[in-house]
Design a protein around this motif. Structure first.
Motif, PDB file in Angstrom:
ATOM      1  N   THR A   1      41.949  36.706  51.327  1.00 34.57           N
ATOM      2  CA  THR A   1      42.615  37.270  52.513  1.00 34.57           C
ATOM      3  C   THR A   1      42.060  36.688  53.793  1.00 34.57           C
ATOM      4  O   THR A   1      42.803  36.350  54.724  1.00 34.57           O
ATOM      5  CB  THR A   1      42.458  38.807  52.514  1.00 34.57           C
ATOM      6  N   ASN A   2      40.765  36.555  53.868  1.00 35.59           N
ATOM      7  CA  ASN A   2      40.125  36.091  55.101  1.00 35.59           C
ATOM      8  C   ASN A   2      39.831  34.598  55.099  1.00 35.59           C
ATOM      9  O   ASN A   2      39.140  34.109  56.007  1.00 35.59           O
ATOM     10  CB  ASN A   2      38.834  36.870  55.334  1.00 35.59           C
TER      11      ASN A   2
ATOM     12  N   ILE B   1      44.352  29.456  55.845  1.00 39.86           N
ATOM     13  CA  ILE B   1      45.220  28.588  55.064  1.00 39.86           C
ATOM     14  C   ILE B   1      44.799  27.137  55.293  1.00 39.86           C
ATOM     15  O   ILE B   1      44.627  26.683  56.431  1.00 39.86           O
ATOM     16  CB  ILE B   1      46.698  28.792  55.470  1.00 39.86           C
ATOM     17  N   GLY B   2      44.658  26.379  54.174  1.00 39.73           N
ATOM     18  CA  GLY B   2      44.266  24.972  54.257  1.00 39.73           C
ATOM     19  C   GLY B   2      42.790  24.749  54.082  1.00 39.73           C
ATOM     20  O   GLY B   2      42.347  23.597  53.957  1.00 39.73           O
ATOM     21  N   GLU B   3      42.001  25.810  54.094  1.00 38.41           N
ATOM     22  CA  GLU B   3      40.556  25.653  53.932  1.00 38.41           C
ATOM     23  C   GLU B   3      40.074  26.281  52.633  1.00 38.41           C
ATOM     24  O   GLU B   3      38.914  26.632  52.491  1.00 38.41           O
ATOM     25  CB  GLU B   3      39.819  26.297  55.112  1.00 38.41           C
ATOM     26  N   GLU B   4      40.994  26.411  51.697  1.00 38.39           N
ATOM     27  CA  GLU B   4      40.612  27.036  50.427  1.00 38.39           C
ATOM     28  C   GLU B   4      39.546  26.238  49.675  1.00 38.39           C
ATOM     29  O   GLU B   4      38.713  26.827  48.971  1.00 38.39           O
ATOM     30  CB  GLU B   4      41.849  27.195  49.546  1.00 38.39           C
TER      31      GLU B   4
ATOM     32  N   ASP C   1      31.741  32.249  45.278  1.00 42.99           N
ATOM     33  CA  ASP C   1      30.900  33.342  44.766  1.00 42.99           C
ATOM     34  C   ASP C   1      30.993  34.586  45.651  1.00 42.99           C
ATOM     35  O   ASP C   1      30.986  35.725  45.160  1.00 42.99           O
ATOM     36  CB  ASP C   1      29.448  32.871  44.661  1.00 42.99           C
ATOM     37  N   SER C   2      31.102  34.402  46.960  1.00 41.72           N
ATOM     38  CA  SER C   2      31.109  35.550  47.872  1.00 41.72           C
ATOM     39  C   SER C   2      32.449  36.290  47.883  1.00 41.72           C
ATOM     40  O   SER C   2      32.506  37.459  48.253  1.00 41.72           O
ATOM     41  CB  SER C   2      30.761  35.094  49.288  1.00 41.72           C
ATOM     42  N   ILE C   3      33.513  35.580  47.502  1.00 40.14           N
ATOM     43  CA  ILE C   3      34.824  36.219  47.553  1.00 40.14           C
ATOM     44  C   ILE C   3      35.327  36.584  46.159  1.00 40.14           C
ATOM     45  O   ILE C   3      36.485  36.977  46.003  1.00 40.14           O
ATOM     46  CB  ILE C   3      35.852  35.319  48.258  1.00 40.14           C
TER      47      ILE C   3
ATOM     48  N   ALA D   1      48.858  44.850  58.469  1.00 38.56           N
ATOM     49  CA  ALA D   1      48.923  43.448  58.883  1.00 38.56           C
ATOM     50  C   ALA D   1      49.850  42.665  57.967  1.00 38.56           C
ATOM     51  O   ALA D   1      49.882  42.876  56.741  1.00 38.56           O
ATOM     52  CB  ALA D   1      47.528  42.841  58.875  1.00 38.56           C
ATOM     53  N   THR D   2      50.601  41.744  58.544  1.00 39.34           N
ATOM     54  CA  THR D   2      51.510  40.895  57.766  1.00 39.34           C
ATOM     55  C   THR D   2      50.767  39.611  57.394  1.00 39.34           C
ATOM     56  O   THR D   2      50.407  38.796  58.262  1.00 39.34           O
ATOM     57  CB  THR D   2      52.767  40.570  58.582  1.00 39.34           C
ATOM     58  N   LEU D   3      50.515  39.446  56.100  1.00 36.12           N
ATOM     59  CA  LEU D   3      49.774  38.289  55.618  1.00 36.12           C
ATOM     60  C   LEU D   3      50.722  37.127  55.356  1.00 36.12           C
ATOM     61  O   LEU D   3      51.909  37.307  55.064  1.00 36.12           O
ATOM     62  CB  LEU D   3      49.016  38.643  54.341  1.00 36.12           C
TER      63      LEU D   3
END
Length: 777
Positions: free
Chosen positions: A102-103, A106-109, A115-117, A227-229
Motif C-alpha cells: 500500500t505504501n 508505483i514503479g518502485e516495487e 521483509d518489512s512489508i 482513500a482511493t488506491l
C-alpha cells in the motif's frame, strides 16, 4: 526456441542437476566422457528438454479482510512435440507470501524492503487458500511457490526450511507439521510465481440519514471517505453481493451494551443485495444505539463495520421561567448532550436546524381552558397571559421539520399559577386602619389529584404596590399610593376620614420585575367619631355615656366587603377648666353599661369643683398607643353647693332649712354651656357629733382623692307614692352617730357608708325643711 547452454560442468556422477535455468524454456542437453589427460570422448546424442512453466496464481474472491486464491501450473509456451520433460518431482506443499504494498510507490516495487512489508508467509497442501486477517482497502502482493521432494541423487544434505517447533509444550500446528514434512523429505523450493497485486475491499460503514426522538434512518455502503488506491497492475475481481446483515443494540448512556430484555431494543436482521437503507422506529428519546453492518459477498461474510453510535433526539424540553397569578413564562428547546463513544469519537446526534415551526398545546386541569399556538422556528420563548390565579394547567410542545414531519410531544409539564394576594385589616379606628397582605401557602400536596409533580411559582417579591381610594369620591385620586420593599407586609394608613368607606388593593412585583394582578378589592369603613352624652351633673361629679353616631355598620353584599368594627380596649376622658385639667384613663372593663338594648358604656368622674365650667372630651384606644379621634367637646357647669341653716332649735328638736345658690350667671345664660336641670328625688341629711366630724372629713378627703369605682354612682329609682311614706326613725350606733331612717311601707332604704342620718322626701328644689323630733342627738 532453442537456447544456448548456460554452461558446462565436470562431474564424475551419472546424474547432474543443472541449476538456474529459465522457466518455460527448451534446452538441448548432451554429455561426453573424459578419459583423463584432457581426453574427451564424443558428445552423446542431444536430448531436447524443457523446463516447467511457473505456477499461475489466480484470485477468486476478495473481501475486506481476505483474499481467496487458487493456483495451478501454467502450460508451457513452447510446442511439446519432440521435447522431453522428464519426470516431475513429487510436490510436498506450497508456500504463499502476502506483502502489503500500500505504501510502496508505483514503479518502485523492486526496491521495496520485502521483509518489512511481509504480512504473512504460509505453507499449504492444497492448490488454493484464503488469506485472512488482512486489512480493508489495502494493496497486497501475492506470490506462491512449490516445495517438492527431489529425485534420488539430487536431495540436499539439509533442508532449506527448519523443522523445529515454536513451542514444544503446545499441540503441533499445521505449519509446524508441514515444515517437518519438508525437512523429512529434504524438500526443495521451486520458483516464486509471478506476483499478483490485489486491492481489498473498502470496509462497510453505516451512515445516519436522519435522527428523531423515536427513530433513526440508516444506510450502508463501502466507506466513501476511504482513500482511493491506485488500481494500476492490480487484478480486477468482481464480487457478487448476496445479502447484508444489520445489527442494532440499545446502549446505556455511557456506551455499555444493555442486556437483552423486554425493556431494551436489539435488532438482528438481514437484507437482500438491494436493501441499503432501514428506518428504526419506536426508539427511546435521548438514548444511545449502536449500529453495525456486514456484507456477504460470494457466500463469504465480510467484516462487521465499525460501530456507529447514534443518540436519538431528546424530546422538546419545556422550561417554566416564571409563574405569576395570571401568566406563565415559557421557553423550550432540546438539550442535546455530547456523548463520547468507546472509541473516543463523538456519537452522532440529530439535526435541529431543520425545524420550521413549533406547536404549543395548553389546557386546564380541573377547569375548562384550552389554547393552541404555533411559532416560527426562531421563536423559543412565550408568555401565556390571562390565566386564572391558583389554577392548574398543563403544557405540551412539539416541532415540525422541513419535510412536514412532526416530532413527538414533549413530556407534559404541569404547573399552578400563584395564589392571589389577599388583604386583611387589623386595628380600625376613626382616622387610621392597619392593613396586612400576603398569599396563602401553596404546596404540591394540594394538587396531587392533578399530577404527582406540579410546578409552583416563586413567591419571592421584589416590591409591593399599595393603593387606597375613597369610595364616595370615585373616581378619585388615590388616598394612598405607595410602593414597599418585598419584606414589608403591613402598613398603617393614617389621615383618614371617620365613618368613610375606603377600597384597598395591592399587587406585587416578582424578581423578574413583572407586576402581578391587583388583589381583590377590600372595603373598609373607618369608625364613626364617638358622641358623648352627659347623663347627670352634680356639685362634684359628672356622669357621661357615649356612642357612635350610628351604631349600625353597613354591610355590603359583595364578598369583598368587610364589617369595619373595632372595639376599644380603653378610653381617655379629659376634663378641662380654667384652673385644672383632669385626665382619666380607664379600660373598657371599668365602664358600666346602660340597661337598655343599646348597652352604652358610662363612666363617672368625681372630685370636681362646684359651680365650675368644664370642657369634656373622650377618645378611644384600640391598641398600644393607638388612639382614635377626640369626640366633640361638651361644655358644662357643675351644680352649686347646698347650704344648710338651723331655722329653730329647742331642747328636743331642731329645724333645718337648706337650699342651693344660683349658678354663675355668666355660664348659666350661655347656650353653649350645659346646665343641669334634672329633678332632685331625695336629700340626705347628715348629723354628726362635733368630735367625729373632723375625723369623718379626713376620711372623706381620702376617699375623694381616689378613683371612682365602677357602679359607685347609683341610678336614682322612681319615687314611691306619698301614701307609702311612714315615719323617719333615728337611732344611735356604738360610735355615737345618729342614724335617721325613713320607712315607706315594707321598703327600707339604708346605706353602708359610715353611720349617718338618712332622709328621703319630695320637696321643692329651692327650699326644704326638716324637723328633728327626737332628743337623742
Amino acid at each position: 526456441m532453442l537456447r544456448s547452454l548456460v554452461g558446462s560442468e565436470m562431474c564424475i556422477r551419472d546424474s547432474f542437476k543443472i541449476p538456474q535455468l529459465a522457466h518455460d524454456s527448451v534446452y538441448i542437453v548432451a554429455v561426453r566422457a573424459c578419459y583423463g589427460e584432457e581426453t574427451w570422448g564424443p558428445w552423446s546424442e542431444a536430448v531436447k528438454s524443457g523446463t516447467l512453466n511457473l505456477l499461475k496464481l489466480e484470485v477468486r474472491n476478495v473481501g475486506e479482510d481476505y483474499i481467496a486464491s487458487e493456483w495451478h501450473r501454467a502450460p508451457n509456451g513452447f510446442p511439446s512435440q519432440g521435447v522431453s520433460t522428464g519426470r516431475v518431482e513429487e510436490t510436498v506443499c506450497f508456500e504463499c507470501s502476502v506483502h502489503d504494498f500500500t505504501n510502496v510507490p508505483i514503479g518502485e516495487e523492486q526496491h521495496a524492503d520485502m521483509d518489512s512489508i511481509l504480512v504473512t508467509g504460509m505453507l499449504v497442501e492444497n492448490k488454493g487458500d484464503i488469506f485472512k486477517s488482512l486489512k480493508p482497502n489495502r494493496r497486497y502482493r501475492l506470490a506462491v511457490r512449490r516445495w517438492f521432494k527431489p529425485s534420488p541423487g539430487f536431495a540436499p544434505t539439509t533442508s532449506d526450511i527448519p523443522a523445529g517447533r515454536d513451542n514444544e509444550d503446545s499441540p503441533i500446528t499445521e505449519q509446524e507439521r508441514l515444515r517437518q514434512t519438508i525437512s523429512a523429505s529434504k524438500g526443495l523450493a521451486g520458483v516464486w510465481s509471478d506476483a499478483v497485486v490485489v486491492l481489498t475491499l473498502k470496509e462497510m460503514v453505516v451512515l445516519v440519514n436522519d435522527i428523531t426522538e423515536g427513530g433513526i434512518t440508516v444506510r450502508w455502503e463501502r466507506d466513501p471517505e476511504a482513500a482511493t488506491l491506485s488500481s494500476r497492475q492490480c487484478v480486477k475481481v468482481l464480487s457478487t453481493v448476496l445479502s447484508y446483515h444489520l445489527r442494532v443494540d440499545e446502549m446505556t448512556p455511557d456506551g455499555s451494551l444493555l442486556e437483552q430484555g423486554p425493556n431494551s431494543l436489539h435488532v438482528d436482521q438481514q437484507f437482500g443485495p438491494d436493501g441499503l437503507t432501514f428506518k428504526l422506529v419506536d426508539l427511546r428519546p435521548d438514548t444511545v444505539y449502536r449500529v453495525d453492518v456486514r456484507c456477504c459477498a460470494d457466500r463469504v461474510w465480510g467484516l462487521w463495520s465499525r460501530p456507529t453510535f447514534a443518540v436519538t433526539l431528546p424530546k422538546l424540553q419545556v422550561d417554566i421561567s416564571s409563574i405569576g397569578e395570571d401568566y406563565v413564562g415559557l421557553s423550550w428547546g432540546r438539550s442535546i448532550r455530547r456523548v463520547v463513544a468507546p472509541n473516543g469519537t463523538d456519537m452522532i446526534t440529530g439535526n435541529v436546524a431543520n425545524v420550521v415551526k413549533y406547536e404549543l398545546e395548553m389546557g386546564g386541569m380541573g377547569h375548562h381552558y384550552s389554547t393552541e399556538k404555533k411559532f416560527k422556528a426562531s421563536r423559543t420563548t412565550f408568555k401565556v397571559k390571562h390565566l386564572e390565579p391558583a389554577h392548574v394547567y398543563n403544557i405540551l410542545m412539539r416541532s415540525c421539520d422541513d419535510e412536514g414531519v412532526w416530532s413527538m410531544w414533549s413530556d407534559r409539564v404541569v404547573f399552578a399559577t400563584l395564589k392571589p394576594l389577599k388583604l386583611s385589616f387589623g386595628q380600625i379606628a376613626e382616622q387610621f386602619v392597619y392593613v396586612n397582605w400576603g398569599r396563602d401557602e401553596q404546596t404540591e400536596e394540594e394538587y396531587k389529584t392533578h399530577s404527582d409533580k406540579v410546578r409552583l411559582g416563586d413567591t419571592s417579591v421584589l416590591s409591593y404596590h399599595f393603593c387606597v381610594f375613597a369610595m364616595e369620591e370615585l373616581p378619585s385620586a388615590a388616598v394612598v399610593d405607595k410602593q414597599f420593599r418585598g419584606n414589608v407586609s403591613k402598613f398603617r394608613v393614617t389621615n383618614l376620614q371617620p365613618s368613610t368607606s375606603y377600597i384597598a388593593i395591592v399587587r406585587s412585583c416578582n424578581n423578574d420585575e413583572q407586576w402581578g394582578l391587583w388583589s381583590e378589592e377590600r372595603i373598609v369603613m373607618t369608625q364613626k367619631v364617638l358622641v358623648t352624652d352627659i347623663t347627670s351633673i352634680g356639685e362634684n361629679y359628672v356622669s357621661v355615656k357615649w356612642r357612635r353616631d350610628d351604631e349600625s355598620n353597613p354591610v355590603s353584599d359583595t364578598p369583598s366587603s368587610l364589617v369595619a368594627r373595632q372595639e376599644a380596649t380603653s378610653y381617655h376622658l379629659c376634663l378641662t377648666s380654667e384652673s385644672e385639667t383632669i385626665d382619666k384613663h380607664f379600660s373598657a372593663d371599668e365602664c358600666v353599661y346602660t340597661a337598655d338594648e343599646l348597652r352604652m358604656p358610662m363612666y363617672a368622674v368625681r372630685s370636681l369643683r362646684s359651680d365650675t365650667k368644664y370642657i369634656l372630651s373622650l377618645q378611644a384606644c384600640y391598641g398600644p398607643d393607638e388612639w382614635g379621634m377626640w369626640s366633640k367637646p361638651i361644655t358644662f357647669i357643675t351644680l352649686n353647693n347646698l347650704a344648710v341653716k338651723v331655722s329653730s332649735i329647742t331642747e328636743s328638736s331642731a329645724e333645718f332649712t337648706w337650699g342651693r345658690a344660683q349658678q354663675n350667671a355668666l355660664y348659666a345664660s350661655d347656650p353653649n354651656v350645659l346646665v343641669w336641670r334634672g329633678t332632685i328625688t331625695r336629700y340626705q341629711l347628715l348629723l354628726r357629733k362635733v368630735e367625729e366630724m373632723r375625723a369623718q372629713e379626713m376620711r372623706d378627703a381620702e376617699r375623694d382623692m381616689g378613683a371612682i369605682r365602677p357602679g359607685e354612682l347609683k341610678q336614682p329609682g322612681p319615687l314611691p307614692p306619698d301614701d307609702e311614706l311612714s315615719h323617719t326613725a333615728v337611732e344611735t350606733d356604738e360610735s355615737g352617730f345618729a342614724v335617721v331612717t325613713t320607712t315607706r311601707g315594707e321598703r327600707e332604704v339604708s346605706d353602708n357608708s359610715p353611720p349617718q342620718f338618712f332622709f328621703e322626701q319630695e320637696m321643692e328644689v329651692k327650699l326644704a325643711k326638716y324637723v328633728q323630733t327626737l332628743s337623742r342627738i
